[in-house]
Design a protein around this motif. Structure first.
Motif, PDB file in Angstrom:
ATOM      1  N   GLU A 182      79.831  -0.948  70.150  1.00 51.20           N
ATOM      2  CA  GLU A 182      78.622  -1.558  70.726  1.00 51.20           C
ATOM      3  C   GLU A 182      78.825  -2.150  72.177  1.00 51.20           C
ATOM      4  O   GLU A 182      79.624  -2.925  72.613  1.00 51.20           O
ATOM      5  CB  GLU A 182      77.987  -2.842  69.957  1.00 51.20           C
ATOM      6  CG  GLU A 182      76.629  -3.498  70.448  1.00 51.20           C
ATOM      7  CD  GLU A 182      76.243  -4.440  69.555  1.00 51.20           C
ATOM      8  OE1 GLU A 182      76.600  -5.791  70.138  1.00 51.20           O
ATOM      9  OE2 GLU A 182      75.436  -4.467  68.666  1.00 51.20           O
ATOM     10  N   TYR A 183      78.040  -1.435  73.007  1.00 50.16           N
ATOM     11  CA  TYR A 183      78.381  -1.779  74.565  1.00 50.16           C
ATOM     12  C   TYR A 183      78.001  -3.259  74.854  1.00 50.16           C
ATOM     13  O   TYR A 183      77.058  -3.815  74.219  1.00 50.16           O
ATOM     14  CB  TYR A 183      77.094  -1.029  75.239  1.00 50.16           C
ATOM     15  CG  TYR A 183      77.304  -1.330  76.610  1.00 50.16           C
ATOM     16  CD1 TYR A 183      78.475  -1.211  77.481  1.00 50.16           C
ATOM     17  CD2 TYR A 183      76.192  -1.821  77.328  1.00 50.16           C
ATOM     18  CE1 TYR A 183      78.588  -1.359  78.859  1.00 50.16           C
ATOM     19  CE2 TYR A 183      76.353  -1.894  78.777  1.00 50.16           C
ATOM     20  CZ  TYR A 183      77.516  -1.813  79.447  1.00 50.16           C
ATOM     21  OH  TYR A 183      77.517  -2.056  80.805  1.00 50.16           O
ATOM     22  N   THR A 187      80.588  -4.130  82.809  1.00 52.72           N
ATOM     23  CA  THR A 187      81.450  -3.373  83.311  1.00 52.72           C
ATOM     24  C   THR A 187      82.624  -3.930  83.878  1.00 52.72           C
ATOM     25  O   THR A 187      82.159  -5.035  84.431  1.00 52.72           O
ATOM     26  CB  THR A 187      81.099  -1.937  83.908  1.00 52.72           C
ATOM     27  OG1 THR A 187      82.112  -1.136  84.168  1.00 52.72           O
ATOM     28  CG2 THR A 187      80.342  -2.627  85.219  1.00 52.72           C
ATOM     29  N   PRO A 236      73.227  -0.317  80.067  1.00 55.80           N
ATOM     30  CA  PRO A 236      73.864   1.037  78.958  1.00 55.80           C
ATOM     31  C   PRO A 236      73.555   2.156  79.782  1.00 55.80           C
ATOM     32  O   PRO A 236      72.366   2.590  80.180  1.00 55.80           O
ATOM     33  CB  PRO A 236      72.944   0.730  77.921  1.00 55.80           C
ATOM     34  CG  PRO A 236      72.538  -0.427  77.564  1.00 55.80           C
ATOM     35  CD  PRO A 236      72.139  -1.186  79.017  1.00 55.80           C
ATOM     36  N   ASP A 275      83.771   0.635  81.133  1.00 56.91           N
ATOM     37  CA  ASP A 275      82.723  -0.099  80.422  1.00 56.91           C
ATOM     38  C   ASP A 275      83.377  -0.971  79.119  1.00 56.91           C
ATOM     39  O   ASP A 275      84.422  -0.503  78.674  1.00 56.91           O
ATOM     40  CB  ASP A 275      81.689   0.732  79.946  1.00 56.91           C
ATOM     41  CG  ASP A 275      80.978   1.192  80.792  1.00 56.91           C
ATOM     42  OD1 ASP A 275      80.484   0.460  81.883  1.00 56.91           O
ATOM     43  OD2 ASP A 275      80.278   2.517  80.945  1.00 56.91           O
ATOM     44  N   TYR A 277      83.420  -2.845  75.524  1.00 56.69           N
ATOM     45  CA  TYR A 277      82.445  -2.607  74.293  1.00 56.69           C
ATOM     46  C   TYR A 277      83.025  -3.597  73.069  1.00 56.69           C
ATOM     47  O   TYR A 277      84.272  -3.987  73.220  1.00 56.69           O
ATOM     48  CB  TYR A 277      82.832  -1.152  73.690  1.00 56.69           C
ATOM     49  CG  TYR A 277      82.065  -0.109  74.638  1.00 56.69           C
ATOM     50  CD1 TYR A 277      80.925   0.411  74.093  1.00 56.69           C
ATOM     51  CD2 TYR A 277      82.977   0.640  75.507  1.00 56.69           C
ATOM     52  CE1 TYR A 277      80.339   1.395  74.683  1.00 56.69           C
ATOM     53  CE2 TYR A 277      82.640   1.573  76.293  1.00 56.69           C
ATOM     54  CZ  TYR A 277      81.059   2.107  75.952  1.00 56.69           C
ATOM     55  OH  TYR A 277      80.603   3.126  76.829  1.00 56.69           O
TER      56      TYR A 277
END
Length: 404
Positions: A182-183, A187, A236, A275, A277
């Motif tokens: 899941e993001y 970042t 996202p 990114d 997660y």
């Protein structure tokens, strides 16, 4: 080249990063033959512009493996941490890292360039242990051994398979373990820059600046080199194209402690971006004759600088279990998974919480965060984690590694 058939089949390790090399070295010290297969074509192809923070839990293990002193020679100890807001107001005046870590494990935190640590580990391994340009394809569990297929080397037989191939592990997927990340909502960028300013970046001191949905941190690697990292909220799927420097300069404009100067003096192509997660917890890392180490087993956000340290702990624990129980059956792999999955999850959750606090943007939330960042609270969290690491992890060292 190598022989992998017969009664003395080696352990097959997929991934020649820090997790894979440390696992190979720990197994070698325990008298277990192993081969490492890395898909990159050469050792220097992996991230020369990043540093890893060797906390005391990892340094103690590297010392036992013969790599600790060599690694620390290439870094400068971080003896205290300071946290500020974007207006240069103190949130955490001083956390005495030296006192905390010496009390539990006997060594200080040292940031070390990733490529140098990788080189040190590689040089301590026997010749012809690491094979490059080997892309993992699949494997078959034959009950008493495994058959592993690579695109370059074909089919290789081994006693067990160890996946050290990172957060998006192909070995994990081939084992039948499906994890959907899941993001996390933010970042990160990072780099090492040639820069010297002892007034703004005093030796032995780590600094972090916390803003609304953004953070910037620095660690002094050597008198003329600074490792910096930047974290910022992002939508996202948001696309970030090079050059990164103009974007970072705009985002961190006016921040204290020469953040802009660090970015401006960085080589554009030495800046790496990822990114972040959040991954579901995996309680069992072992399936038959295959298991996982490092990010392949427990992907962790970068907020506590513990990813590499956890991989080093995994490697030592696995080697000790193999040394004690052997590889005639799967008991060593199953016990390793049971012990380390419990220990690793506390760090994963704590790091996730820190990332969540760092992403707050609303003024009311920032006031709450200011209270959370007070010295006693941060001290209490890390005190508990270090105490747990010390109490639960030292037991594997009752089984000695073979002499160097």
């Amino acid at each position: 080249m190598f022989t992998t058939t017969g009664k003395s089949r080696p352990v097959i390790i997929v991934g020649g990063g820090l997790a894979g090399l440390t696992t190979a070295l720990a197994l070698h010290r325990a008298g277990v033959r192993c081969f490492v297969f890395e898909q990159q074509e050469e050792l220097t192809a992996v991230e020369p512009s990043a540093a890893v923070s060797l906390w005391s839990n990892a340094s103690a293990i590297l010392d036992r493996l013969g790599a600790g002193t060599k690694a620390r020679m290439h870094g400068m100890p971080t003896l205290e941490l300071q946290i500020y807001d974007v207006k240069n107001r103190t949130l955490l005046k001083k956390w005495d890292l030296l006192k905390e870590h010496l009390f539990y494990n006997g060594t200080e935190i040292v940031p070390v360039p990733r490529d140098i640590l990788r080189q040190i580990l590689s040089e301590l391994l026997p010749p012809d242990t690491v094979f490059f340009g080997a892309k993992f394809q699949s494997y078959l569990d034959r009950g008493s051994y495994v058959q592993v297929k690579f695109d370059k080397f074909g089919e290789v037989e081994g006693s067990v398979l160890i996946g050290c191939d990172g957060v998006f592990s192909k070995v994990r997927k081939t084992m039948g373990i499906s994890l959907e990340p899941e993001y996390a909502g933010y970042t990160t960028w990072r780099s090492i820059v040639n820069f010297s300013d002892s007034k703004n970046f005093p030796f032995f001191t780590g600094k972090e600046i916390w803003g609304a949905g953004s953070r910037f941190g620095t660690l002094v690697v050597s008198p003329d080199r600074i490792y910096w990292y930047a974290i910022a909220n992002a939508a996202p799927g948001q696309i970030f194209l090079r050059p990164f420097r103009p974007q970072l300069l705009q985002r961190f404009q006016g921040w204290p402690f020469l953040c802009e100067d660090l970015i401006r003096n960085s080589n554009e192509f030495d800046i790496r971006r990822y990114d972040v997660y959040n991954w579901p917890a995996l309680s069992n890392w072992t399936r038959g004759r295959a298991t996982l180490v490092g990010d392949a087993a427990h992907p962790v956000t970068p907020n506590m600088h513990q990813g590499t340290c956890m991989s080093i702990e995994d490697a030592a624990c696995l080697a000790q279990m193999v040394s004690k129980y052997g590889l005639e059956d799967n008991r060593a792999l199953e016990l390793y998974s049971a012990v380390r999955s419990r220990q690793a999850q506390s760090i994963v959750l704590a790091s996730r919480a820190v990332g969540y606090w760092g992403s707050w943007q609303h003024p009311a939330a920032l006031n709450v965060r200011k209270l959370l960042l007070t010295y006693p609270f941060i001290y209490w969290i890390c005190h508990k984690l270090l105490k747990r690491s010390n109490a639960e992890f030292k037991f594997p060292f009752t089984i000695p590694f073979t002499s160097l």
